[in-house]
Design a protein around this motif. Structure first.
Motif, PDB file in Angstrom:
ATOM      1  N   TYR A   1      41.813  43.890  37.749  1.00 49.37           N
ATOM      2  CA  TYR A   1      42.260  45.131  37.125  1.00 49.37           C
ATOM      3  C   TYR A   1      42.959  46.036  38.140  1.00 49.37           C
ATOM      4  CZ  TYR A   1      39.318  43.936  33.140  1.00 49.37           C
ATOM      5  OH  TYR A   1      38.768  43.303  32.057  1.00 49.37           O
TER       6      TYR A   1
ATOM      7  N   TYR B 282      40.940  51.533  33.852  1.00 46.62           N
ATOM      8  CA  TYR B 282      41.133  50.173  34.363  1.00 46.62           C
ATOM      9  C   TYR B 282      41.999  49.378  33.389  1.00 46.62           C
ATOM     10  CZ  TYR B 282      37.708  50.975  38.037  1.00 46.62           C
ATOM     11  OH  TYR B 282      37.071  51.456  39.150  1.00 46.62           O
TER      12      TYR B 282
ATOM     13  N   PRO C 267      44.142  45.643  32.778  1.00 51.62           N
ATOM     14  CA  PRO C 267      44.295  44.257  33.247  1.00 51.62           C
ATOM     15  C   PRO C 267      45.552  44.085  34.101  1.00 51.62           C
ATOM     16  CG  PRO C 267      43.621  44.268  30.962  1.00 51.62           C
ATOM     17  CD  PRO C 267      43.899  45.709  31.325  1.00 51.62           C
TER      18      PRO C 267
END
Length: 388
Positions: free
Chosen positions: A4, A373, A375
């Motif tokens: 992340y 956060y 990906p």
């Protein structure tokens, strides 16, 4: 190896809305990658937004992108994004005045502007409408104040009073106060023919009288049937086509779901708010219900409210016909959660109308700050473009 990337952000309640505030430099520069990252922050295309920061409600699925302005007449640039719930789309076609009320405090607390006490006026350039708004924010010890004694219907408790004054608000999006050249007209829609007033002050709005939809104007969101919602969206979509926002009204819900706005109005009358309180007709100038992303707004939008209050003073409009005292300096609008007051002043020499003040007071509060956060693979296009 981390899966992340972190995006520094803050969640701020602005007026009766709530959104994520992010500095422009902390987002990808490529628009496609940026929107993919934003959608991930809010929960993607899931209608519950369970895997993100969105609240599964149009009033809490909002975004503010903020940066220092390079313009000589502004301190801050602010871009508003309405993050679609389940649509996979971020709509940048309109401004949000409620979220705007958090931009001044955010800019002050992030150290983006010079601070003066007890009040700091932040000049904000809204990129969605190319308009300047002056936000007067209470300040103490170099930080914005969120505590105070000012109340707004739709928000529990009290807060610090933030005054927003929209400069040169006429024709904010379309360049014209009356974008179609008419103060009232017949609008042909898939749901039939409706008499509307299309006005652009801080935001373009299509106004329709509640009785044309078979309503009193005092309804709450639970009182609107699917047919009512369908008719209102067809009116909004037809207005979008007439304004040139889309080439075909069929595309309006997908391509420009938040602009123009559609608001139904009616004369001031007593009604029960969503909290069960009785709103007396003597305390408001007119009754109104605004739509937000194809659902009834639980309170009232700031930009749509300023347009409503301005239209209430303009002879020949549907809103003017509903207003019980259009000459009042302050126009008070009754909405589902209570009332909202707007300060409107303008000059009219018979040929040109110039708005001198279009102002409203709000409160704001920073709820949290930290990192969202996202990906890492969502940034791949951005990385590839940098490498090229």
């Amino acid at each position: 190896m981390r899966d992340y990337e972190k995006i520094r952000s803050a969640i701020i309640r602005g007026g009766t809305s709530k959104g994520v505030f992010i500095l422009e430099n902390d987002l990808p520069s490529d628009p496609v990658t940026r929107d993919r990252v934003i959608l991930s922050i809010y929960g993607g295309t899931d209608e519950r937004q369970i895997d993100g920061l969105g609240g599964a409600d149009s009033l809490t699925s909002k975004l503010a992108i903020v940066s220092v302005s390079s313009r000589p007449d502004a301190d801050i640039d602010y871009t508003f994004g309405q993050v679609g719930i389940g649509t996979g789309k971020v709509d940048y076609n309109s401004n949000c005045g409620n979220i705007l009320s958090g931009v001044g405090p955010f800019a002050i607390d992030e150290g983006l502007v010079a601070v003066q006490e007890p009040y700091t006026t932040v000049r904000i350039f809204n990129t969605n409408t190319n308009g300047i708004i002056e936000a007067t924010v209470p300040v103490e010890s170099g930080k914005s104040q969120s505590t105070g004694d000012y109340t707004i219907d739709g928000v529990p408790g009290v807060g610090a009073k933030i005054v927003l004054n929209f400069l040169n608000a006429s024709g904010a999006k379309t360049g014209k106060l009356f974008p179609t050249g008419k103060r009232k007209e017949k609008l042909l829609t898939e749901a039939g023919v409706f008499e509307v007033s299309i006005v652009d002050v801080t935001a373009p709005v299509a106004f329709v009288h509640a009785h044309q939809l078979g309503l009193t104007g005092t309804e709450l969101s639970t009182d609107l049937t699917k047919e009512h919602l369908w008719m209102l969206e067809k009116i909004r979509s037809a207005a979008a086509e007439k304004l040139g926002f889309v080439s075909n009204a069929h595309d309006a819900t997908k391509e420009t779901p938040s602009s123009p706005k559609v608001i139904m109005v009616s004369p001031s009358q007593p009604y029960s708010t969503i909290h069960g309180e009785i709103m007396e007709r003597e305390h408001i100038h007119l009754t109104a219900r605004a739509m937000s992303m194809q659902k009834m707004h639980k309170t009232f939008p700031v930009t749509g409210g300023l347009c409503t209050a301005a239209a209430a003073k303009l002879t020949g409009t549907i809103v003017y016909e509903c207003c019980n005292n259009p000459d009042a300096d302050e126009i008070i609008i009754g909405h589902p959660s209570g009332s909202m007051d707007f300060l409107i002043s303008f000059t009219d020499d018979g040929q040109h109308i110039q708005f001198e003040k279009t102002a409203v007071a709000r409160t704001s509060r920073r709820l949290m700050e930290g990192y969202a956060y996202v990906p890492k693979e969502l940034f791949w296009n951005e990385t590839e473009s940098i490498r090229k």
